[in-house]
Design an enzyme around this catalytic site. Structure first.
Site, PDB file in Angstrom:
ATOM      1  N   ILE A  69     -29.429  43.554  28.621  1.00  0.00           N
ATOM      2  CA  ILE A  69     -28.941  42.961  29.872  1.00  0.00           C
ATOM      3  C   ILE A  69     -27.768  42.030  29.612  1.00  0.00           C
ATOM      4  O   ILE A  69     -26.844  41.929  30.427  1.00  0.00           O
ATOM      5  CB  ILE A  69     -30.077  42.224  30.615  1.00  0.00           C
ATOM      6  CG1 ILE A  69     -29.636  41.852  32.036  1.00  0.00           C
ATOM      7  CG2 ILE A  69     -30.533  40.989  29.857  1.00  0.00           C
ATOM      8  CD1 ILE A  69     -29.412  43.012  32.940  1.00  0.00           C
ATOM      9  N   SER A  81     -30.035  34.391  18.970  1.00  0.00           N
ATOM     10  CA  SER A  81     -30.887  35.553  19.156  1.00  0.00           C
ATOM     11  C   SER A  81     -31.514  35.927  17.823  1.00  0.00           C
ATOM     12  O   SER A  81     -30.901  35.746  16.776  1.00  0.00           O
ATOM     13  CB  SER A  81     -30.071  36.730  19.699  1.00  0.00           C
ATOM     14  OG  SER A  81     -30.886  37.846  19.980  1.00  0.00           O
ATOM     15  N   ARG A  82     -32.733  36.467  17.894  1.00  0.00           N
ATOM     16  CA  ARG A  82     -33.383  36.888  16.659  1.00  0.00           C
ATOM     17  C   ARG A  82     -32.732  38.130  16.079  1.00  0.00           C
ATOM     18  O   ARG A  82     -32.728  38.316  14.863  1.00  0.00           O
ATOM     19  CB  ARG A  82     -34.863  37.162  16.922  1.00  0.00           C
ATOM     20  CG  ARG A  82     -35.686  35.910  17.193  1.00  0.00           C
ATOM     21  CD  ARG A  82     -37.149  36.242  17.312  1.00  0.00           C
ATOM     22  NE  ARG A  82     -37.423  37.136  18.429  1.00  0.00           N
ATOM     23  CZ  ARG A  82     -38.603  37.677  18.708  1.00  0.00           C
ATOM     24  NH1 ARG A  82     -39.633  37.404  17.925  1.00  0.00           N
ATOM     25  NH2 ARG A  82     -38.757  38.467  19.750  1.00  0.00           N
ATOM     26  N   LYS A 110     -33.897  36.662  35.568  1.00  0.00           N
ATOM     27  CA  LYS A 110     -35.109  36.929  36.350  1.00  0.00           C
ATOM     28  C   LYS A 110     -36.123  37.727  35.515  1.00  0.00           C
ATOM     29  O   LYS A 110     -35.728  38.505  34.637  1.00  0.00           O
ATOM     30  CB  LYS A 110     -34.769  37.651  37.649  1.00  0.00           C
ATOM     31  CG  LYS A 110     -34.298  39.107  37.484  1.00  0.00           C
ATOM     32  CD  LYS A 110     -35.458  40.082  37.461  1.00  0.00           C
ATOM     33  CE  LYS A 110     -35.032  41.440  37.000  1.00  0.00           C
ATOM     34  NZ  LYS A 110     -36.144  42.377  36.798  1.00  0.00           N
ATOM     35  N   ASP A 123     -41.495  43.890  37.091  1.00  0.00           N
ATOM     36  CA  ASP A 123     -40.189  43.498  36.553  1.00  0.00           C
ATOM     37  C   ASP A 123     -39.071  44.039  37.442  1.00  0.00           C
ATOM     38  O   ASP A 123     -38.185  43.275  37.846  1.00  0.00           O
ATOM     39  CB  ASP A 123     -40.025  43.970  35.105  1.00  0.00           C
ATOM     40  CG  ASP A 123     -38.681  43.569  34.518  1.00  0.00           C
ATOM     41  OD1 ASP A 123     -38.507  42.380  34.179  1.00  0.00           O
ATOM     42  OD2 ASP A 123     -37.790  44.441  34.420  1.00  0.00           O
TER      43      ASP A 123
END
Length: 308
Positions: free
Chosen positions: A14, A36-37, A90, A168
């Site tokens: 996203i 971020s991982r 979201k 979702d």
């Protein structure tokens, strides 16, 4: 006005598809860091955790949190405690209570918190809201049906507790419904279909009403193949209104009234800059509350196992 130094946490699909292009096209922002991982953003500083990022880059003024909702509260607390404005992808969290906690913390720290319901910014949503405000609604049907294998391939988090399953995408429909209807609605019954090997539903049906007795139902399903369905149909005294393609097109009695190119995420980032400069927050929990109500009221139905 000065540009806003922005950081992004959780560099996944996203972010690459929507957030990065929207930020790049908005002169209000300068993207200065990412955490971020697994993912990275070229041309800026990258870190393995939000803790490392906030410590190393004190010039950050705002943070977009785009990791799965189960992990968002802890990251948001860190950002808010550090005095950063926060954009929540979201759904804004895994529970109502944790988002309410974040809203209170943002107010205490005098920073802005944004619950970003992107589907509310679909091109025809405001036109639908205006149409419905001028007529009596007899009934409304929502059909949000898509192929989970196409839109969420191999994403384990959506099937875990807090991942919401079919809600979702379904919460996108609820975010539109709660925007376009002239009065609040509440759930009266629900059926949630859980694959026997999953902890989140793959389909759901919900009925709603309001103080005037509105007849409203919603069908969410992740098993749709072929044409994907993101439609809201209302029977009104002024004709049949169809808000289709996820809010992109509005028709009444078969006549197309509104259709424009999609600009959801650019508009979201415009709104985020607006509330930062105004010194307030935008945290509407109505869509998430309806999901919570569906889980509270819902009859659980076990269906066949789902495999990616």
């Amino acid at each position: 006005m000065p540009t806003i130094n922005l950081a992004i946490v959780g560099v996944g699909k996203i972010v690459r598809d929507q957030h990065l292009p929207a930020v790049a096209g908005n002169a209000d922002y300068r993207l200065v860091a990412a955490a971020s991982r697994n993912g990275r953003v070229e041309g800026i500083d990258n870190f393995g955790s939000i803790e490392q990022m906030l410590s190393a880059v004190p010039s950050i003024q705002a943070v977009s949190l785009c990791m799965p909702p189960q992990y968002r509260h802890a990251a948001a607390v860190q950002a808010l405690e550090a005095g950063k404005h926060v954009f929540l992808e979201k759904p804004p969290g895994a529970t109502l209570s944790e988002v309410e906690d974040l809203a209170a913390l943002a107010a205490d720290r005098h920073v802005s918190l944004f619950a970003s319901w992107h589907s509310r910014y679909a091109p025809a949503v405001e036109a639908a809201r205006e149409f419905l405000s001028g007529t009596r609604i007899r009934a409304m049907r929502v059909a949000w049906k898509e192929d989970v294998r196409q839109w969420h391939p191999n994403q384990a988090w959506i099937w875990q507790p807090g991942g919401l399953g079919v809600f979702d995408p379904g919460i996108n429909a609820l975010s539109i419904v709660t925007r376009i209807l002239p009065r609040p609605v509440f759930a009266t019954a629900a059926t949630l279909e859980f694959p026997e090997n999953r902890d989140a539903p793959i389909a759901a049906s919900i009925t709603f009403t309001d103080a005037a007795g509105l007849d409203l139902s919603a069908e969410f399903d992740w098993r749709q193949t072929g044409r994907q369905s993101w439609d809201i149909v209302a029977q009104t005294e002024a004709g049949e209104m169809v808000l289709s393609e996820g809010g992109a097109k509005l028709s009444v009695d078969g006549r197309l009234l509104h259709a424009e190119p999609e600009q959801e995420y650019p508009m979201l980032y415009g709104r985020f800059a607006e509330i930062i400069r105004a010194g307030h927050s935008d945290v509407d929990l109505a869509p998430l509350r309806h999901v919570a109500d569906a889980f509270m009221l819902g009859r659980r139905k076990v269906v066949e196992a789902f495999h990616d």
